[in-house]
Write a protein that holds these residues in place. Structure first.
Motif, mmCIF file in Angstrom:
data_model
loop_
_atom_site.group_PDB
_atom_site.id
_atom_site.type_symbol
_atom_site.label_atom_id
_atom_site.label_comp_id
_atom_site.label_asym_id
_atom_site.label_seq_id
_atom_site.Cartn_x
_atom_site.Cartn_y
_atom_site.Cartn_z
ATOM 1 N N LEU A 350 -12.479 -13.045 12.347
ATOM 2 C CA LEU A 350 -13.104 -12.274 11.273
ATOM 3 C C LEU A 350 -13.116 -10.782 11.555
ATOM 4 O O LEU A 350 -13.404 -10.352 12.658
ATOM 5 N N LEU A 351 -12.830 -10.024 10.532
ATOM 6 C CA LEU A 351 -12.956 -8.569 10.625
ATOM 7 C C LEU A 351 -13.675 -8.098 9.370
ATOM 8 O O LEU A 351 -13.455 -8.658 8.301
ATOM 9 N N PRO A 352 -14.517 -7.083 9.471
ATOM 10 C CA PRO A 352 -15.088 -6.544 8.234
ATOM 11 C C PRO A 352 -13.991 -5.886 7.406
ATOM 12 O O PRO A 352 -13.097 -5.254 7.970
ATOM 13 N N VAL A 353 -14.052 -6.052 6.087
ATOM 14 C CA VAL A 353 -13.011 -5.463 5.240
ATOM 15 C C VAL A 353 -13.000 -3.945 5.381
ATOM 16 O O VAL A 353 -12.046 -3.287 4.987
ATOM 17 N N GLU A 354 -14.075 -3.421 5.928
ATOM 18 C CA GLU A 354 -14.165 -1.998 6.224
ATOM 19 C C GLU A 354 -12.878 -1.477 6.870
ATOM 20 O O GLU A 354 -12.425 -0.375 6.576
ATOM 21 N N SER A 355 -12.290 -2.305 7.743
ATOM 22 C CA SER A 355 -11.119 -1.824 8.464
ATOM 23 C C SER A 355 -9.948 -1.553 7.514
ATOM 24 O O SER A 355 -9.046 -0.806 7.852
ATOM 25 N N VAL A 356 -9.974 -2.200 6.330
ATOM 26 C CA VAL A 356 -8.944 -1.891 5.330
ATOM 27 C C VAL A 356 -9.445 -0.799 4.392
ATOM 28 O O VAL A 356 -8.709 0.107 4.015
ATOM 29 N N GLU A 393 -2.890 -8.582 5.060
ATOM 30 C CA GLU A 393 -2.054 -8.662 3.861
ATOM 31 C C GLU A 393 -2.666 -7.985 2.644
ATOM 32 O O GLU A 393 -1.993 -7.776 1.647
ATOM 33 N N ILE A 394 -3.966 -7.664 2.710
ATOM 34 C CA ILE A 394 -4.647 -7.243 1.499
ATOM 35 C C ILE A 394 -4.567 -5.731 1.281
ATOM 36 O O ILE A 394 -4.772 -5.245 0.179
ATOM 37 N N GLY A 395 -4.250 -4.993 2.347
ATOM 38 C CA GLY A 395 -4.238 -3.536 2.260
ATOM 39 C C GLY A 395 -3.294 -3.001 1.180
ATOM 40 O O GLY A 395 -3.699 -2.203 0.338
ATOM 41 N N ASP A 396 -2.049 -3.455 1.188
ATOM 42 C CA ASP A 396 -1.070 -2.927 0.247
ATOM 43 C C ASP A 396 -1.414 -3.218 -1.210
ATOM 44 O O ASP A 396 -1.382 -2.311 -2.043
ATOM 45 N N PRO A 397 -1.744 -4.482 -1.546
ATOM 46 C CA PRO A 397 -2.106 -4.721 -2.947
ATOM 47 C C PRO A 397 -3.275 -3.831 -3.409
ATOM 48 O O PRO A 397 -3.237 -3.292 -4.510
ATOM 49 N N LEU A 398 -4.279 -3.661 -2.532
ATOM 50 C CA LEU A 398 -5.428 -2.829 -2.918
ATOM 51 C C LEU A 398 -4.997 -1.386 -3.135
ATOM 52 O O LEU A 398 -5.415 -0.735 -4.089
ATOM 53 N N LEU A 399 -4.160 -0.909 -2.231
ATOM 54 C CA LEU A 399 -3.669 0.461 -2.351
ATOM 55 C C LEU A 399 -2.971 0.657 -3.701
ATOM 56 O O LEU A 399 -3.200 1.642 -4.396
ATOM 57 N N HIS A 400 -2.151 -0.304 -4.083
ATOM 58 C CA HIS A 400 -1.437 -0.191 -5.354
ATOM 59 C C HIS A 400 -2.383 -0.216 -6.536
ATOM 60 O O HIS A 400 -2.231 0.547 -7.489
ATOM 61 N N LEU A 401 -3.384 -1.107 -6.466
ATOM 62 C CA LEU A 401 -4.330 -1.199 -7.578
ATOM 63 C C LEU A 401 -5.122 0.095 -7.725
ATOM 64 O O LEU A 401 -5.353 0.585 -8.835
ATOM 65 N N LEU A 402 -5.557 0.665 -6.572
ATOM 66 C CA LEU A 402 -6.337 1.907 -6.625
ATOM 67 C C LEU A 402 -5.472 3.050 -7.162
ATOM 68 O O LEU A 402 -5.903 3.852 -7.987
ATOM 69 N N ARG A 403 -4.218 3.099 -6.700
ATOM 70 C CA ARG A 403 -3.327 4.171 -7.140
ATOM 71 C C ARG A 403 -3.089 4.070 -8.638
ATOM 72 O O ARG A 403 -3.139 5.069 -9.357
ATOM 73 N N ASN A 404 -2.865 2.831 -9.110
ATOM 74 C CA ASN A 404 -2.674 2.648 -10.547
ATOM 75 C C ASN A 404 -3.908 3.074 -11.326
ATOM 76 O O ASN A 404 -3.806 3.659 -12.400
ATOM 77 N N ALA A 405 -5.077 2.737 -10.773
ATOM 78 C CA ALA A 405 -6.317 3.084 -11.469
ATOM 79 C C ALA A 405 -6.433 4.603 -11.606
ATOM 80 O O ALA A 405 -6.783 5.113 -12.669
ATOM 81 N N VAL A 406 -6.127 5.324 -10.526
ATOM 82 C CA VAL A 406 -6.237 6.782 -10.572
ATOM 83 C C VAL A 406 -5.181 7.355 -11.521
ATOM 84 O O VAL A 406 -5.468 8.189 -12.380
#
Lengths: 679, 118
Positions: A350-356, A393-406
């Motif tokens: 387990l890691l806190p999602v904080e790290s992403v 694996e979750i970092g890239d999808p989140l990055l794309h979603l945030l970038r699209n949102a902005v």
């Protein structure tokens, strides 16, 4: 050519760990300061991070890093004093310095020179501060002149302690009972306000032997080491404190060095041990091996349950027997060991999602600035634990979603004003636990996705016929954004810029067994909701009996259990409720949920019933059951192809006696109840 | 093994905590609020007390003070939730020997009891 630093390898390891923390504090703190420069504690924390980094980089002889942090410290000090306002250019410059510090810090890691020159940055800092920065003076530290007959006690508190300040306060009180506290860092006041690292340094006037002080401070829970030193007499005479003696709990390494100098050999050993444990040697482990370990532990947990069951049967048959008692002892020990083993394996994954999440505030700020939009970025639930394999694996999808949102979700300030919205948009990134899932959401309050434009675009791209597009529901149309070949979001919003194929986002999420859904409302905004399974295969659960069947309720969802008289159950609007502390708690009979209709709940005593209060989201619900059996660790087995998806069932588990028990999907049951209420 | 008084208004918490103490061989007596805790303490003189803070009737802090006023040697550890840090400082000033933060780990609870009676 390689770099040389003035420290041993393990010291450098510690330096790197702490520097990483300080760089994070600097980066996060600066972003927060830019939004709100009125929080003195925040400014103080940022200043302290620069100050500490200056001290430790100078100690290892990293002159570039020390020079840069020194200049940053000067600027931050002026901000702290209130003589320099926090402006965007200043934050920009400071952030550039943080970027450079990251590069310089990497030099310590790799020992390869980066070729980065800091002179321009330092000039930039002076320029940003407009007026020449005053020569920074060493902080007027409390002068640590130790009175004759006084000793210095350093207490280290376990880094896993929830409230180190309270532990330090306890230790201070214990020491105060044995003498007079001349001074302490942090002070008693600071400790009472909850301000503390994991260290306490006390100057104590006492005639008690060191052993008594060890005993007193060591009696406090979570205290990991107590060091008693008689300060160097020459220093006392001179009355000028060695700069390294400056009590500053952040300067852990220096503190230890100083403490070790005057310490007895035993104490020095203790300090060395402390250093080693803080430096934490890391080992890289293949995830496949952790998976295998998890499987093996799962098998062990099942066998333990069965062993306990056999033991019960045996003792029922033959009563008290020496050998049986022995077996019972061994089984109990085995239980404890397997508990610990299981926990360790789970924790190691387990890691806190904080790290992403960590890297996103800066990214969103920079993107927003580039597209000249004003965005408030909020993160929630950063501490939510997520399986290591999923984190990767979750970092890239989140990055794309945030970038699209902005880029596409959020409108420019003018357009927002025109639409009667707050000119500053809000972008929320949140993570939370929901049963055996982690839900991560990216929500913006932008213009929403226009389903008509998506239809048109999909037809233009030849993804489907115009006729098929018209036949689609709006929801289906919006889901076209996930279709392969739909390419960028440009066409959706008529805003130019990079768009990332949403099909790649979806593919990446599905690869790790997750799902992604989109909710959007024109003019109000868009939420992308990612649901990820916890691959953790073992949960703690409450076993309950309903008729002949035994059901498993995940303990995470259980709020409390109670026994109520059946005549205290009332029917309101055709729904059963019971009053709990003045509130009506809606009830669901587990027997009904799993359509075992046609039979009445048979409680052990006809007038009484058991209720398990469960919670999903913000809703509480009482599950009516015949009897409570107990709490147990269960291994989740997927129902898979055997039964297909059963509504309200999250999986199955094998009980100690080999029987199968269904695991109640609390979220589903609550959802069903809500749907019924709405109908 | 010790006789431990477990004070918490939530029956579920008592059930979980009692279970792990009993597994370790401790004798557990229970009370559901501060008022009850004081009465049970005086009647049964347990070796150690684990005391929740937020409770109806009489809260844990008040109960702690009451018990310590009548038995200066009373050994009490607070069971506390996040966010109650300042209350715990108050409790320590009033003579609490230790605290355990909920949701607690089994080892922490057992270590606290061992420390209280040791």
């Amino acid at each position: 050519m390689t770099l040389q630093f003035d420290a041993t390898e393990s010291d450098l390891q510690l330096f790197l760990e702490e520097a990483a923390e300080q760089l994070r504090t600097l980066s996060d703190g600066l972003l927060r300061m830019e939004r709100d420069d009125s929080d003195p504690l925040l400014i103080q924390a940022v200043f302290r991070a620069a100050h500490t980094l200056k001290g430790s980089s100078a100690t290892i002889g990293h002159t570039n890093m020390a020079a840069l942090t020194h200049a940053m410290e000067s600027v931050l000090d002026r901000i702290r004093q209130g003589s320099l306002p926090v402006t965007t250019p200043i934050v920009d410059t400071l952030l550039q310095c943080v970027d450079a510090l990251n590069v310089l810090n990497e030099e310590v890691n790799t020992l390869v020179p980066s070729g980065l020159a800091v002179d321009d940055l330092i000039r930039g800092l002076h320029g940003a501060a407009a007026a020449p920065a005053p020569e920074v003076q060493e902080e007027a530290a409390p002068v640590a002149v130790v009175a004759t007959g006084a000793v210095e006690v350093i207490v280290a508190i376990d880094t896993s302690s929830e409230w180190p300040a309270v532990r330090a306060y306890q230790a201070l009180m214990e020491l105060a009972a044995l003498g007079t506290v001349v001074a302490s860092w942090p002070s008693e006041d600071e400790l009472q306000k909850g301000e503390s690292g994991h260290w306490l340094r006390v100057h104590l006037q006492t005639d008690r032997p060191a052993a008594a002080l060890h005993g007193a401070a060591g009696s406090v829970s979570e205290v990991v080491s107590v060091t008693v030193t008689h300060p160097d007499a020459s220093q006392v005479r001179q009355g000028t404190p060695d700069p390294e003696q400056t009590p500053d709990p952040d300067r852990r390494r220096v503190d230890l060095g100083t403490a070790a100098r005057g310490a007895s050999p035993d104490d020095q050993l203790a300090i060395a041990g402390q250093k080693l444990s803080t430096a934490q040697r890391m080992v890289k482990v293949d995830i496949a091996r952790l998976d295998e370990l998890m499987n093996l532990v799962g098998e062990l947990v099942i066998d333990r349950g069965r062993l306990l069951q056999v033991l019960r049967e045996l003792s029922a048959r033959s009563g008290n027997d020496g050998a049986l008692e022995h077996l019972s002892e061994i089984t109990q020990h085995l239980s404890r060991v397997s508990d610990d083993l299981q926990e360790q394996v789970m924790l190691s994954r387990l890691l806190p999602v904080e790290s992403v999440f960590n890297r996103f505030p800066r990214m969103v700020r920079d993107l927003a600035k580039k597209s000249q939009k004003s965005i408030r970025f909020v993160m929630e639930g950063e501490q939510t634990g997520l399986d290591r394999s999923v984190i990767d694996e979750i970092g890239d999808p989140l990055l794309h979603l945030l970038r699209n949102a902005v880029d596409h979700g959020v409108e420019p300030a003018d357009e927002r004003r025109g639409a009667g919205k707050h000119p500053e948009a809000t972008l929320l990134l949140s993570a939370r636990h929901e049963e055996n899932y982690i839900v991560i959401e990216v929500t913006d309050d932008g213009r929403g996705i226009n389903h008509q434009k998506i239809r048109e675009s999909a037809v233009r791209k030849g993804l489907l016929s115009a006729e098929a597009a018209t036949r689609m529901t709006d929801e289906e149309a919006i889901n076209l954004i996930f279709a392969p070949g739909f390419s960028t979001a440009e066409q959706v919003t008529d805003v130019s810029g990079r768009g990332v194929g949403m099909d790649i986002v979806r593919t990446n999420i599905e690869k790790i067994g997750g799902t992604v859904r989109v909710h959007t409302a024109a003019g109000e905004g868009t939420t992308f909701s990612i649901k990820l399974p916890l691959t953790l295969a073992i949960i703690r659960a409450l076993l309950v009996r309903v008729g002949e069947a035994i059901f498993t309720v995940p303990l995470a969802a259980v709020q409390e259990t109670m026994r109520v008289r059946t005549d205290s159950i009332h029917t309101v609007h055709r729904r059963e409720v019971v009053l709990v502390r003045g509130q009506a708690l809606p009830l669901v009979r587990l027997a009904d949920v799993f359509s075992r209709s046609g039979r009445k709940v048979q409680c052990d005593t006809p007038d009484w019933c058991y209720i398990v209060v469960v919670r999903s989201g913000r809703t509480d619900l009482g599950l009516v059951v015949d009897a409570l059996i107990g709490e147990q660790e269960v291994v989740i087995k997927s129902l898979g192809g055997v039964l297909g998806e059963v509504d309200g069932v999250a999986g199955a588990t094998i009980l100690g006696d080999g029987r199968v028990s269904m695991i109640v999907d609390v979220a589903k049951v609550v959802e069903k109840l809500a749907a019924r209420a709405a109908a | 093994m010790a006789k431990v008084l477990l004070v918490d208004d939530a029956a579920f918490m008592r059930m979980r905590c009692a279970k792990l103490l009993q597994e370790e061989g401790h004798e557990v007596i229970e009370a559901a609020n501060g008022r009850e805790a004081v009465d049970v303490y005086l009647a049964q003189k347990p070796d150690a007390v684990l005391m929740d803070i937020t409770m109806p009737e009489m809260d844990g802090l008040e109960a702690l003070r009451e018990i310590r006023a009548r038995d200066a040697g009373a050994k009490v550890a607070m069971l506390t939730a996040m966010g109650q840090q300042s209350i715990v400082i108050e409790a320590i000033k009033s003579g609490a020997k230790d605290f355990v933060v909920k949701p607690f780990e089994r080892e922490r609870v057992l270590a606290a009891v061992a420390k209280l009676v040791g």
